[in-house]
Design a protein around this motif. Structure first.
Motif, PDB file in Angstrom:
ATOM      1  N   LEU A   1     -17.737   2.595   5.036  1.00  0.00           N
ATOM      2  CA  LEU A   1     -16.822   1.464   5.288  1.00  0.00           C
ATOM      3  C   LEU A   1     -17.340   0.612   6.438  1.00  0.00           C
ATOM      4  O   LEU A   1     -17.255  -0.621   6.423  1.00  0.00           O
TER       5      LEU A   1
ATOM      6  N   GLU B   1     -15.599  -5.255  -4.702  1.00  0.00           N
ATOM      7  CA  GLU B   1     -14.442  -5.433  -3.809  1.00  0.00           C
ATOM      8  C   GLU B   1     -13.349  -4.416  -4.161  1.00  0.00           C
ATOM      9  O   GLU B   1     -12.754  -3.796  -3.273  1.00  0.00           O
ATOM     10  N   LEU B   2     -13.120  -4.217  -5.447  1.00  0.00           N
ATOM     11  CA  LEU B   2     -12.069  -3.273  -5.840  1.00  0.00           C
ATOM     12  C   LEU B   2     -12.477  -1.840  -5.491  1.00  0.00           C
ATOM     13  O   LEU B   2     -11.657  -1.038  -4.993  1.00  0.00           O
TER      14      LEU B   2
ATOM     15  N   ALA C   1     -11.198   2.492   0.706  1.00  0.00           N
ATOM     16  CA  ALA C   1     -10.393   2.303   1.914  1.00  0.00           C
ATOM     17  C   ALA C   1      -9.084   3.092   1.800  1.00  0.00           C
ATOM     18  O   ALA C   1      -8.672   3.797   2.728  1.00  0.00           O
TER      19      ALA C   1
ATOM     20  N   TYR D   1     -14.374  -0.963  -3.083  1.00  0.00           N
ATOM     21  CA  TYR D   1     -14.204  -0.874  -1.633  1.00  0.00           C
ATOM     22  C   TYR D   1     -12.741  -0.618  -1.271  1.00  0.00           C
ATOM     23  O   TYR D   1     -12.420   0.222  -0.428  1.00  0.00           O
ATOM     24  N   ARG D   2     -11.842  -1.312  -1.953  1.00  0.00           N
ATOM     25  CA  ARG D   2     -10.419  -1.109  -1.662  1.00  0.00           C
ATOM     26  C   ARG D   2      -9.978   0.312  -2.022  1.00  0.00           C
ATOM     27  O   ARG D   2      -9.175   0.914  -1.304  1.00  0.00           O
TER      28      ARG D   2
ATOM     29  N   PHE E   1      -9.864   6.622   2.219  1.00  0.00           N
ATOM     30  CA  PHE E   1     -10.129   6.980   3.623  1.00  0.00           C
ATOM     31  C   PHE E   1      -8.824   7.285   4.367  1.00  0.00           C
ATOM     32  O   PHE E   1      -8.744   8.244   5.135  1.00  0.00           O
ATOM     33  N   ILE E   2      -7.802   6.479   4.100  1.00  0.00           N
ATOM     34  CA  ILE E   2      -6.503   6.737   4.759  1.00  0.00           C
ATOM     35  C   ILE E   2      -5.995   8.121   4.345  1.00  0.00           C
ATOM     36  O   ILE E   2      -5.565   8.918   5.187  1.00  0.00           O
TER      37      ILE E   2
END
Ligand code: HEM
Lengths: 272, 343
Positions: A229, A177-178, A184, A180-181, A187-188
């Motif tokens: 993602l 989960e971390l 994310a 993935y964050r 990605f921004i």
């Protein structure tokens, strides 16, 4: 004279980093927690490295954006900074330093083999977009590196030895989960980097996008990240699959940042 | 089955199709196809636009269908904004490709651009507003760093602004002159232009003409070219010769015209060596060499979508930030999943 000082500072920084990385790895293998010393060495290395970059910047009158030496050095700096922030703020994942540091060791070895000579600062680089574009890129890569540390730990834990080493890290699902964050967030910033790059390209070359090798690879990196993602919201992926995707995206990004600018002779180096 | 039943049946079949077209799996397929398409387009030399166009068009349909059918977009506004912005980017890029222009033009110092491009590449729906544009070039300077590395270019141009008044401006590689949406940038392409006046033997108005020699210093050792005297069939070969070092590799320098030089002019078997002010007499008239000037090559770019694309791309980036902020702030990463809304 100044170049000597700059290189001495850099060497001292690398020694601090290597000590720090070795300590982190030994700590994980022997299941000790020399975390304060690791953090202190990280900060010391960063301080010396910052000084080295500052001296060079002052001597040449431009930032570390031109030669392979400069790009490697400034990226080791920013990746170290990103990882130091993660190490300091997210105590639960400190053991992932044992995965991250070897990656940085490879970059440091590479740095030591490149010539510290200076390059020509092209006229197209006299713009604030240089800093914006590169700054966004550094945040992206930094976030991806933290994710790689977690992904590496997830994968190593599949072996008995790895499971023992990384015992104290949170469960795979949490690490996943971390990671993935982080991706994310990356990605921004990768998106922002592409936008800033397009604005700069329009200024510098009169076109915002022309599929030059670096643009193409940066877009491929963006797509790879977008795919990974999206795959997460489309399927229920195991932490292992998630980790493999993080590594794949990082590999593409790494190639884009440190491979493409130096194998192509086409634009995006600015100078004619 | 009654008529009404079959209508309902076909409607639900339509809805099912729309759902399929808007599915997340189809999005993944499209993204993967785009990934492959970019690689194909990058690696192959032939025209492979379709490799990008097909997955992009398919993604646009996919996005549109998803917004109509997927309830996630109704619950999560930032996600909807993000995907709308992505759709806008795809549509704008398509419109841009249909209407853009990319070209090059050359203008001699003291001469003017009169709507004619030297090279041109444009979308099928590009208009010809450029034909009506004009500006004058008043000469340029270019800085060089040691090692003949090109620095800033400053080119003074004059043009009529929107109010119809004459305006002058300094443009460069990064500060274009923008006329009716067309952007003119100076480029590395520039050189010397021997300038002639042709006095026809039969009388009539003398004509000024400049021969743009190959770009300098790119073609330093090929400072010659053929041209045709206007209004005649006479082919003239012209070569510039000089001893002067124009760009000293050992120091910071500026682009300049050679002071002392010879201009070799050859017509058929005959050959002349000219200095400014000298002439060549031909049966059809007199060709007077009036001197050397510079010429500047411009990159011309037109794409009306640029500001909209920027807006859409920024909207995408910020709405994505907003989406993740909401999603991640709702729950710390190290707490077990409880509500099923996050991965
Ligand atoms: C081609 C058509 C596309 C469709 C139909 C589509 C659909 C969706 C849907 C329904 C979601 C929400 C999933 C959920 O939370 O359950 C989503 C999320 C997302 N999509 Fe797309 N998408 C498309 C294209 C793209 C593209 C091209 C990108 C960028 C590469 C992209 C990036 C994302 C991201 C980053 C998320 C958020 C995932 C997350 O919360 O981690 N999408 N998409």
């Amino acid at each position: 004279m100044e170049q000597l000082l700059e290189l001495k500072l850099l060497w001292a920084a690398l020694v601090a980093y290597v000590l720090c990385g070795s300590l982190a790895i030994v700590g994980v293998v022997l299941r000790k927690r020399p975390e304060r010393s690791v953090l202190a060495l990280l900060l010391l290395g960063l301080a010396l490295h910052t000084a080295s970059i500052a001296v060079r910047w002052d001597r040449l009158g431009h930032g570390p954006f031109i030669t392979m030496f400069e790009i490697l050095s400034s990226n080791i700096w920013s990746l170290m900074l990103a990882f130091t922030i993660a190490y300091w703020r997210i105590a639960a994942i400190r053991a992932s330093a044992a995965v991250v540091m070897p990656i940085l060791f490879i970059m440091m070895g590479w740095l030591m083999m490149t010539s510290p000579g200076e390059g020509h600062f092209p006229p197209t680089y006299h713009t604030v977009w240089l800093f914006i574009h590169i700054g966004f890129g550094k945040v992206f890569l930094g976030a991806a590196l933290v994710a790689v540390g977690l992904a590496g730990a997830i994968l190593l834990r599949r072996t008995a030895r790895g499971a023992a080493w990384f015992q104290r890290l949170p469960a795979d699902a949490r690490l996943d989960e971390l990671a993935y964050r982080c991706m994310a967030l990356g990605f921004i910033f990768e998106t922002l980097m592409l936008i800033a790059g397009a604005i700069w390209a329009q200024d510098a070359w009169g076109r915002y996008w022309a599929w030059d090798p670096l643009e193409t690879w940066a877009f491929i990196t963006w797509l790879a990240l977008g795919i990974s993602l999206h795959a997460r919201v489309t399927f229920r992926l195991s932490p292992r699959t998630g980790a493999l995707m993080v590594l794949a995206v990082f590999a593409v990004a790494f190639l884009t940042f440190f491979g493409v600018p130096f194998v192509s002779t086409s634009p995006h180096k600015g100078a004619v | 089955m009654s008529v009404a039943d079959s209508a309902i049946g076909s409607r639900s079949a339509g809805v099912r199709l729309l759902r399929l077209a808007g599915s997340l799996k189809f999005a993944l397929i499209n993204l993967a196809a785009l990934f492959v398409g970019v690689c194909v387009a990058y690696l192959s030399d032939s025209r492979t636009v379709w490799a990008l166009v097909v997955p992009l068009a398919s993604s646009a349909v996919n996005l549109l269908a998803a917004m109509l059918t997927n309830a996630v977009f109704r619950r999560q506004l930032p996600l909807l904004v993000f995907h709308l912005a992505l759709l806008a980017v795809i549509v704008l890029v398509a419109l841009g490709r249909l209407t853009y222009l990319k070209g090059a033009a050359e203008v001699v110092d003291g001469g003017s651009f009169d709507g004619v491009l030297a090279t041109r590449e444009a979308g099928p729906f590009h208009g010809d507003a450029i034909a009506a544009l004009s500006f004058a070039s008043h000469g340029f300077t270019i800085d060089y760093a040691p090692g003949i590395r090109r620095g800033a270019t400053r080119n003074e141009v004059a043009f009529r602004n929107a109010a119809g008044r004459l305006e002058t401006r300094i443009i460069g590689d990064q500060q274009p002159l923008v006329l009716a949406g067309y952007r003119f940038y100076t480029s590395h392409n520039k050189g010397f232009a021997p300038t002639f006046v042709w006095h026809p033997a039969a009388g009539g108005v003398p004509q000024l003409g400049a021969v743009h020699l190959p770009a300098y210093p790119l073609h330093e050792y090929r400072q010659a070219r053929e041209w045709v005297i206007p209004g005649t069939a006479t082919v003239v070969w012209t070569m510039l010769q000089f001893q002067e070092i124009i760009l000293d590799p050992d120091k910071a320098d500026q682009f300049k015209l050679p002071g002392e030089h010879d201009l070799v002019v050859r017509i058929g078997e005959q050959r002349w060596q000219l200095q400014p002010g000298m002439s060549v007499s031909l049966p059809a008239g007199r060709l007077e060499y009036v001197g050397l000037r510079g010429w500047m090559g411009y990159t011309v770019f037109y794409d009306w979508t640029i500001p909209w694309l920027l807006a859409a791309a920024l909207a995408a980036a910020f709405s994505l930030g907003w989406h993740y902020w909401r999603k991640f702030a709702a729950r710390p990463w190290n707490r077990e999943q409880d509500d099923g809304t996050t991965a």
